[in-house]
Design an enzyme around this catalytic site. Sequence first.
Site, mmCIF file in Angstrom:
data_model
loop_
_atom_site.group_PDB
_atom_site.id
_atom_site.type_symbol
_atom_site.label_atom_id
_atom_site.label_comp_id
_atom_site.label_asym_id
_atom_site.label_seq_id
_atom_site.Cartn_x
_atom_site.Cartn_y
_atom_site.Cartn_z
ATOM 1 C CE LYS A 184 -3.990 1.729 13.106
ATOM 2 N NZ LYS A 184 -4.969 2.560 13.848
ATOM 3 C CB THR A 237 -2.770 10.948 12.507
ATOM 4 O OG1 THR A 237 -3.159 12.210 11.956
ATOM 5 C CG2 THR A 237 -3.974 10.299 13.158
ATOM 6 C CB ILE A 267 -14.586 1.149 11.759
ATOM 7 C CG1 ILE A 267 -14.088 0.542 10.442
ATOM 8 C CG2 ILE A 267 -14.932 0.027 12.743
ATOM 9 C CD1 ILE A 267 -12.752 -0.171 10.557
ATOM 10 C CB THR A 307 -9.245 13.738 7.439
ATOM 11 O OG1 THR A 307 -9.917 12.471 7.435
ATOM 12 C CG2 THR A 307 -8.406 13.871 8.700
ATOM 13 C CB THR A 331 -4.845 -2.691 10.970
ATOM 14 O OG1 THR A 331 -4.777 -3.463 9.783
ATOM 15 C CG2 THR A 331 -3.529 -1.931 11.126
ATOM 16 C CG ASP A 332 -5.399 -7.679 8.974
ATOM 17 O OD1 ASP A 332 -5.248 -6.494 8.599
ATOM 18 O OD2 ASP A 332 -6.049 -8.526 8.310
ATOM 19 C CD GLU A 333 -3.450 -3.178 5.913
ATOM 20 O OE1 GLU A 333 -2.506 -2.572 5.400
ATOM 21 O OE2 GLU A 333 -4.638 -2.999 5.595
HETATM 22 P P1 NAD Z 1 -11.629 6.120 8.065
HETATM 23 O O1 NAD Z 1 -10.522 6.623 7.207
HETATM 24 O O2 NAD Z 1 -12.972 5.894 7.474
HETATM 25 O O3 NAD Z 1 -11.840 7.098 9.319
HETATM 26 C C1 NAD Z 1 -10.780 7.654 10.046
HETATM 27 C C2 NAD Z 1 -11.354 8.780 10.891
HETATM 28 O O4 NAD Z 1 -10.301 9.342 11.683
HETATM 29 C C3 NAD Z 1 -11.952 9.926 10.062
HETATM 30 O O5 NAD Z 1 -13.199 10.305 10.594
HETATM 31 C C4 NAD Z 1 -10.928 11.052 10.207
HETATM 32 O O6 NAD Z 1 -11.503 12.349 10.106
HETATM 33 C C5 NAD Z 1 -10.396 10.764 11.599
HETATM 34 N N1 NAD Z 1 -9.050 11.320 11.807
HETATM 35 C C6 NAD Z 1 -7.964 11.159 11.014
HETATM 36 N N2 NAD Z 1 -6.914 11.815 11.534
HETATM 37 C C7 NAD Z 1 -7.347 12.384 12.683
HETATM 38 C C8 NAD Z 1 -6.720 13.166 13.669
HETATM 39 N N3 NAD Z 1 -5.434 13.505 13.568
HETATM 40 N N4 NAD Z 1 -7.453 13.562 14.732
HETATM 41 C C9 NAD Z 1 -8.767 13.241 14.843
HETATM 42 N N5 NAD Z 1 -9.416 12.507 13.929
HETATM 43 C C10 NAD Z 1 -8.707 12.088 12.857
HETATM 44 O O7 NAD Z 1 -11.042 4.790 8.721
HETATM 45 P P2 NAD Z 1 -11.742 3.453 9.215
HETATM 46 O O8 NAD Z 1 -11.704 2.472 8.111
HETATM 47 O O9 NAD Z 1 -13.009 3.760 9.893
HETATM 48 O O10 NAD Z 1 -10.663 2.971 10.291
HETATM 49 C C11 NAD Z 1 -10.786 3.315 11.677
HETATM 50 C C12 NAD Z 1 -9.700 2.618 12.464
HETATM 51 O O11 NAD Z 1 -9.787 1.199 12.274
HETATM 52 C C13 NAD Z 1 -8.290 3.025 12.064
HETATM 53 O O12 NAD Z 1 -7.507 3.144 13.231
HETATM 54 C C14 NAD Z 1 -7.805 1.863 11.214
HETATM 55 O O13 NAD Z 1 -6.416 1.728 11.274
HETATM 56 C C15 NAD Z 1 -8.522 0.697 11.870
HETATM 57 N N6 NAD Z 1 -8.791 -0.448 11.000
HETATM 58 C C16 NAD Z 1 -9.395 -0.263 9.788
HETATM 59 C C17 NAD Z 1 -9.669 -1.377 8.987
HETATM 60 C C18 NAD Z 1 -10.348 -1.241 7.647
HETATM 61 O O14 NAD Z 1 -10.430 -2.232 6.913
HETATM 62 N N7 NAD Z 1 -10.893 -0.098 7.284
HETATM 63 C C19 NAD Z 1 -9.300 -2.664 9.431
HETATM 64 C C20 NAD Z 1 -8.698 -2.810 10.695
HETATM 65 C C21 NAD Z 1 -8.458 -1.690 11.460
HETATM 66 P P1 TYD Z 2 -7.814 -1.716 0.345
HETATM 67 O O1 TYD Z 2 -9.301 -1.605 0.369
HETATM 68 O O2 TYD Z 2 -6.999 -0.532 -0.028
HETATM 69 O O3 TYD Z 2 -7.398 -2.316 1.761
HETATM 70 P P2 TYD Z 2 -5.935 -2.869 2.289
HETATM 71 O O4 TYD Z 2 -4.894 -2.408 1.360
HETATM 72 O O5 TYD Z 2 -5.851 -2.205 3.619
HETATM 73 O O6 TYD Z 2 -6.084 -4.358 2.357
HETATM 74 O O7 TYD Z 2 -7.427 -2.871 -0.654
HETATM 75 C C1 TYD Z 2 -7.892 -4.200 -0.495
HETATM 76 C C2 TYD Z 2 -7.203 -5.047 -1.543
HETATM 77 O O8 TYD Z 2 -7.672 -4.644 -2.835
HETATM 78 C C3 TYD Z 2 -5.704 -4.881 -1.589
HETATM 79 O O9 TYD Z 2 -5.103 -6.135 -1.896
HETATM 80 C C4 TYD Z 2 -5.469 -3.902 -2.729
HETATM 81 C C5 TYD Z 2 -6.601 -4.231 -3.683
HETATM 82 N N1 TYD Z 2 -7.093 -3.099 -4.493
HETATM 83 C C6 TYD Z 2 -7.181 -3.210 -5.887
HETATM 84 O O10 TYD Z 2 -6.855 -4.264 -6.476
HETATM 85 N N2 TYD Z 2 -7.635 -2.148 -6.607
HETATM 86 C C7 TYD Z 2 -7.989 -0.976 -6.011
HETATM 87 O O11 TYD Z 2 -8.374 -0.016 -6.735
HETATM 88 C C8 TYD Z 2 -7.926 -0.878 -4.572
HETATM 89 C C9 TYD Z 2 -8.330 0.389 -3.877
HETATM 90 C C10 TYD Z 2 -7.475 -1.967 -3.868
#
Ligand code: NAD
Ligand code: TYD
Length: 335
Positions: free
Chosen positions: A151, A99, A12, A35, A123-125
């Site tokens: 978080k 982190t 993101i 990472t 996050t909504d989580e």
């Molecule tokens: P991602 O895992 O793709 O990216 C995380 C990034 O953070 C990576 O580039 C990693 O190298 C960097 N990072 C990790 N630890 C670090 C540290 N200690 N110092 C500097 N950089 C570090 O994650 P994403 O899906 O892009 O999520 C980004 C943010 O959005 C997170 O804070 C996550 O909680 C939040 N978020 C994600 C989702 C989702 O569905 N993916 C939904 C809501 C919120």
């Molecule tokens: P995920 O992408 O890990 O996001 P989050 O746990 O943050 O919602 O998973 C999305 C949903 O999909 C979650 O209910 C777990 C499920 N899931 C599977 O059923 N199989 C899988 O292999 C993975 C990675 C997730």
Amino acid sequence: MRLLVCGGAGFIGSTFARLRVLEHGDEVTVYDKLTYAGREENLRELAGTPGFTFVKGAIEDEAAVDAALECSGAEAIVNFAAETHVDRSIAEPDAFVRTHALGTYVLLEAARERGLRYLQVSTDEVYGSIEVGTFTEQSPLAPSSPYSATKAGADLLVASYFHTYGLPTVICRGSNNYGPYQYPEKLIPLMVLNALHGDALPVYGDGMQVRNWIHARDFSRAIGHVLEHGEAGEVYNAGGPDEEANIAVVERIVELTGADRAQIEHVTDRPGHDRRYSLSSEKVRALGWEPEVRFEQGLAETVAWYRENEDWWGPIRSGSYRAYYERQYGRALQG
Ligand code: NAD
Ligand code: TYD
């Protein structure tokens, strides 16, 4: 704006960096530890663009954060940096604590020293699971996994810096994101790549868990909107326009990839698995934001992107990801 975007080499954060540099003309320094989930290739469209800089570093490293802030001349910090996979937080929670707790603290102190605006991406989580209805910003925090608990802890620390020190903080909480450049440990890219390779599609439990899907571009637009128009000390939820049960998402991916439905396998459920997430976005909508991408269209475009970008996922799927997959799923990838 001049921004320090922490975690901007992830899924993101890189979407946000592209949006802000290419469409808003912001000066962006991406600061990222790289990472397994952080990849400079995610920023390939920005390489050489004036106003864009990449600095490698960890958010828990105070001296490196100070140096990056000095070089960038940032007016605001946007913090995406996080460990983000729930399954990894269950297997190995330590990096999540470091982190999210220590890293967020270091960034907040750096912002406080300089009086910078600070946006925490969350996050909504943090609200936990909801059977019916939707979470608002007033809903109590009730996280269930080490990921969401750390978080939530970071969010509380951010809020304390507003209340205690008057630091101009905002928190933006998103629902489940999807789109290009998402690391294939997450549901959608994992299923797309497994479908394309003839691997099993591992659905946890009955697959009736519901997620509220938002395109990463829409979430990034919301974060930019909150950064520009949000009120200090406030939280803004940004949920996607559609909710879907996991099994329905996987079935749609089977159709879009032309895979075999027999590849779907129900496997042991995730411990403490949240049943449903749902976010109300009224507050950020009142600021003038709304999502543009419906899930049906966004999912089809995302599947097409993965089909066309083997140069991006090929090195990931042939590297340490395979060992992770085997540990997590108890079987090797075939394709
Ligand atoms: P991602 O895992 O793709 O990216 C995380 C990034 O953070 C990576 O580039 C990693 O190298 C960097 N990072 C990790 N630890 C670090 C540290 N200690 N110092 C500097 N950089 C570090 O994650 P994403 O899906 O892009 O999520 C980004 C943010 O959005 C997170 O804070 C996550 O909680 C939040 N978020 C994600 C989702 C989702 O569905 N993916 C939904 C809501 C919120
Ligand atoms: P995920 O992408 O890990 O996001 P989050 O746990 O943050 O919602 O998973 C999305 C949903 O999909 C979650 O209910 C777990 C499920 N899931 C599977 O059923 N199989 C899988 O292999 C993975 C990675 C997730």
